[in-house]
Design a protein around this motif. Sequence first.
Motif, PDB file in Angstrom:
ATOM      1  N   GLY A  54       3.929  -5.308 -13.601  1.00  0.00           N
ATOM      2  CA  GLY A  54       4.937  -5.230 -12.542  1.00  0.00           C
ATOM      3  C   GLY A  54       4.865  -3.923 -11.778  1.00  0.00           C
ATOM      4  O   GLY A  54       5.091  -3.887 -10.564  1.00  0.00           O
ATOM      5  N   LEU A  55       4.556  -2.837 -12.496  1.00  0.00           N
ATOM      6  CA  LEU A  55       4.400  -1.540 -11.840  1.00  0.00           C
ATOM      7  C   LEU A  55       3.259  -1.575 -10.840  1.00  0.00           C
ATOM      8  O   LEU A  55       3.373  -1.055  -9.720  1.00  0.00           O
ATOM      9  N   CYS A  56       2.167  -2.201 -11.217  1.00  0.00           N
ATOM     10  CA  CYS A  56       1.024  -2.327 -10.305  1.00  0.00           C
ATOM     11  C   CYS A  56       1.422  -3.109  -9.060  1.00  0.00           C
ATOM     12  O   CYS A  56       1.087  -2.722  -7.934  1.00  0.00           O
ATOM     13  N   ALA A  57       2.153  -4.211  -9.245  1.00  0.00           N
ATOM     14  CA  ALA A  57       2.588  -5.027  -8.104  1.00  0.00           C
ATOM     15  C   ALA A  57       3.503  -4.240  -7.177  1.00  0.00           C
ATOM     16  O   ALA A  57       3.427  -4.363  -5.951  1.00  0.00           O
ATOM     17  N   ALA A  58       4.365  -3.403  -7.770  1.00  0.00           N
ATOM     18  CA  ALA A  58       5.281  -2.602  -6.953  1.00  0.00           C
ATOM     19  C   ALA A  58       4.536  -1.524  -6.174  1.00  0.00           C
ATOM     20  O   ALA A  58       4.865  -1.220  -5.021  1.00  0.00           O
ATOM     21  N   LEU A  59       3.523  -0.932  -6.786  1.00  0.00           N
ATOM     22  CA  LEU A  59       2.768   0.144  -6.130  1.00  0.00           C
ATOM     23  C   LEU A  59       1.845  -0.381  -5.030  1.00  0.00           C
ATOM     24  O   LEU A  59       1.618   0.301  -4.022  1.00  0.00           O
ATOM     25  N   GLU A  60       1.305  -1.581  -5.213  1.00  0.00           N
ATOM     26  CA  GLU A  60       0.304  -2.068  -4.250  1.00  0.00           C
ATOM     27  C   GLU A  60       0.916  -2.368  -2.887  1.00  0.00           C
ATOM     28  O   GLU A  60       0.226  -2.290  -1.863  1.00  0.00           O
ATOM     29  N   PHE A 120      -2.752   2.222   3.504  1.00  0.00           N
ATOM     30  CA  PHE A 120      -4.185   2.122   3.773  1.00  0.00           C
ATOM     31  C   PHE A 120      -4.450   1.329   5.056  1.00  0.00           C
ATOM     32  O   PHE A 120      -5.429   1.590   5.767  1.00  0.00           O
ATOM     33  N   GLY A 121      -3.577   0.349   5.347  1.00  0.00           N
ATOM     34  CA  GLY A 121      -3.731  -0.398   6.584  1.00  0.00           C
ATOM     35  C   GLY A 121      -3.554   0.493   7.799  1.00  0.00           C
ATOM     36  O   GLY A 121      -4.320   0.404   8.772  1.00  0.00           O
ATOM     37  N   ALA A 122      -2.556   1.385   7.757  1.00  0.00           N
ATOM     38  CA  ALA A 122      -2.356   2.338   8.855  1.00  0.00           C
ATOM     39  C   ALA A 122      -3.507   3.333   8.923  1.00  0.00           C
ATOM     40  O   ALA A 122      -3.968   3.699  10.013  1.00  0.00           O
ATOM     41  N   LEU A 123      -3.995   3.755   7.762  1.00  0.00           N
ATOM     42  CA  LEU A 123      -5.113   4.702   7.725  1.00  0.00           C
ATOM     43  C   LEU A 123      -6.380   4.081   8.291  1.00  0.00           C
ATOM     44  O   LEU A 123      -7.242   4.778   8.838  1.00  0.00           O
ATOM     45  N   GLY A 124      -6.485   2.745   8.187  1.00  0.00           N
ATOM     46  CA  GLY A 124      -7.667   2.046   8.681  1.00  0.00           C
ATOM     47  C   GLY A 124      -7.861   2.163  10.181  1.00  0.00           C
ATOM     48  O   GLY A 124      -8.955   1.899  10.687  1.00  0.00           O
ATOM     49  N   ALA A 153      -3.663  -0.292  -8.208  1.00  0.00           N
ATOM     50  CA  ALA A 153      -2.961  -0.675  -6.979  1.00  0.00           C
ATOM     51  C   ALA A 153      -3.767  -0.267  -5.753  1.00  0.00           C
ATOM     52  O   ALA A 153      -3.801  -0.993  -4.745  1.00  0.00           O
ATOM     53  N   ALA A 154      -4.436   0.889  -5.820  1.00  0.00           N
ATOM     54  CA  ALA A 154      -5.291   1.325  -4.713  1.00  0.00           C
ATOM     55  C   ALA A 154      -6.477   0.379  -4.541  1.00  0.00           C
ATOM     56  O   ALA A 154      -6.917   0.121  -3.410  1.00  0.00           O
ATOM     57  N   VAL A 155      -6.987  -0.149  -5.646  1.00  0.00           N
ATOM     58  CA  VAL A 155      -8.088  -1.125  -5.572  1.00  0.00           C
ATOM     59  C   VAL A 155      -7.632  -2.374  -4.823  1.00  0.00           C
ATOM     60  O   VAL A 155      -8.322  -2.877  -3.921  1.00  0.00           O
ATOM     61  N   ILE A 156      -6.471  -2.872  -5.174  1.00  0.00           N
ATOM     62  CA  ILE A 156      -5.956  -4.089  -4.531  1.00  0.00           C
ATOM     63  C   ILE A 156      -5.673  -3.846  -3.054  1.00  0.00           C
ATOM     64  O   ILE A 156      -5.926  -4.704  -2.206  1.00  0.00           O
ATOM     65  N   ALA A 157      -5.156  -2.643  -2.731  1.00  0.00           N
ATOM     66  CA  ALA A 157      -4.804  -2.323  -1.347  1.00  0.00           C
ATOM     67  C   ALA A 157      -6.022  -2.100  -0.466  1.00  0.00           C
ATOM     68  O   ALA A 157      -5.919  -2.192   0.764  1.00  0.00           O
ATOM     69  N   THR A 158      -7.168  -1.799  -1.060  1.00  0.00           N
ATOM     70  CA  THR A 158      -8.380  -1.545  -0.271  1.00  0.00           C
ATOM     71  C   THR A 158      -9.371  -2.702  -0.397  1.00  0.00           C
ATOM     72  O   THR A 158      -9.556  -3.474   0.539  1.00  0.00           O
ATOM     73  N   VAL A 159      -9.977  -2.833  -1.565  1.00  0.00           N
ATOM     74  CA  VAL A 159     -10.959  -3.902  -1.761  1.00  0.00           C
ATOM     75  C   VAL A 159     -10.306  -5.274  -1.618  1.00  0.00           C
ATOM     76  O   VAL A 159     -10.905  -6.217  -1.075  1.00  0.00           O
ATOM     77  N   GLY A 160      -9.059  -5.400  -2.061  1.00  0.00           N
ATOM     78  CA  GLY A 160      -8.388  -6.691  -2.000  1.00  0.00           C
ATOM     79  C   GLY A 160      -7.819  -7.047  -0.647  1.00  0.00           C
ATOM     80  O   GLY A 160      -7.764  -8.218  -0.283  1.00  0.00           O
ATOM     81  N   ALA A 161      -7.376  -6.045   0.133  1.00  0.00           N
ATOM     82  CA  ALA A 161      -6.705  -6.317   1.411  1.00  0.00           C
ATOM     83  C   ALA A 161      -7.551  -5.938   2.619  1.00  0.00           C
ATOM     84  O   ALA A 161      -7.752  -6.740   3.527  1.00  0.00           O
TER      85      ALA A 161
END
Length: 407
Positions: A254-260, A267-271, A311-319
Motif C-alpha cells: 500500500g505504501l508503494c501504491a501511495a508513493l507512485e 516525473f510526468g512534469a519533469l518529462g 514507486a519510482a520504477v512504476i512512475a518511470t518505466v511503468g508510466a
Amino acid sequence: MAVPSAHRRLLALALIFVVVGLATSFVGPYFALFLTDSVGAGPLQTTAFLIVAPICGVVIASLVGRLSDRRPIRRQLLILAALAGVVGSALTAVVRDYWVLLALTATVTAFAGSLFPQTFAYARQVLQRTDPGRAAFGISTLRTIFSVAWVGGPPLAALVLAAGGFGYTYALAAAMYAIAAVVVLVGLPRLPVPAAGSVEVEAAEPAAARTTLWLVIAGITAVQTAATLNVQAMPLYVSADLDGTIRSAGLVLGLCAALEIPLMLGFGALGARVPLRRLILAGAVCAVAYQGVAWAATAVWMLAVAQVLQAAVIATVGALSITYVQDLLPGSPGRATTLVSNTFPVSQILSAPMFGLAQHFGFRFAYGIGLVLCLLGLALLVAGVRDRTTAAPEFRVAGRAASAAGS
C-alpha cells in the motif's frame, strides 16, 4: 453539433480512465477466487484460464492497435471495446460454465481489454495536436488517474462481494463500461489518421527504429516481470523470511501504491524538460537498486523504505514508457501504446514459472531472479537508446522533422 474543445476531450478521457480503472479493479484481484469458488475450477483449469486469458488479450489488442492506426476508426473501436466490456461483464455475472466463460474471456472480454491502450492512443493524438510539449505530463496524469481508481476499486469490490457475491461485482463492472461508452459517444469526436506522406507518417517506422523498438519493449518487459514477481512474492517473503505478517506485507504494498501517484505526476512534469530516455534509464537503475535491497533485506522496515525506489520504477518505466514508445512510433499511437500495455499480461505469464521456482527454493530467491531481470532490462534499454542515437542519418533527420512539426 460543436466539436468538444481539447480540455473537454481530456476531461472525458480522464473520466474514461476512472470508470475503466474501477471496472478492471472490481474483478481483476478476485478473478482466481471467482474461478475456484463460483465456477468450481480446479488448480489445472484455473492455471490454464489464467494463461489463455492474457495471451488472447495480447493478440486481440495487437490486432486492434494496428487497425486503429491504418483507418480513422479509433473512436468507433473505443465504443465497441466499451460495449464488449458491458457484454462480457454482464454475461460473466450469470454464466458459471467453465468452457463458456473461457470462450467469452478469450473473445469478448479480450476485445474489451483494448479499451485501455486505445484510450491512451486517442489521448496522444489530442495532446500532440494541442500541446505536444506537455504530452508526457498529460499521459502520466491519465495513468495516475487509472492508478487512483485501482486504489479505491478493490476495497469497494470487496464490500459488494461480501454483500451480494460475484454477480453484483460483475454487474457493477458492466455499468462502468456502459458509462465509458456513453462518455466516448458524447465527449470524444472522431480523429483523422495522419495523411499519407505527412511528417508523422514518414517518421513513424524508419529502418533503424525496429531494432530500437524491440530492445526497448524487451527491456520494459524484463523490468515489469520483476515488478510482477515482487507483488506475487511479497506477502510470503515477508511472513516466511522476514518474520513479518500478511498485514505488514499489505502495508508495504500500500505504501508503494501511495508513493507512485505523486511520483507519476512529478516525473510526468519533469518529462517536459528532461529527455524521457534518461528518466526511463534512471527508473531501470532504481529497479536494480530495489531488487538488490529486497534480496538483501533482513527486516520489514528495509522493504518499506525501499518502496520509494519501486514507486519510482512504476512512475518511470511503468508510466513514461507509454509516451516514450509513442515517440518512437509517432505515426502509430495505437500500435505503440498496445506494445507497452501488452508488457503487463506478458509479464504475468513469464513470472508464473519464476514464482514456482521461488516456492521451491525460498521466496528470497524471487528477488534474486528480479535482480537479474532488472539488470537485463537495464542493459536492453541502454542498448535501445544507443541504437536510436546511432541510427542512420535519415532516421535522425526524420526525428528532428517530427519534433519540429510537433512544436
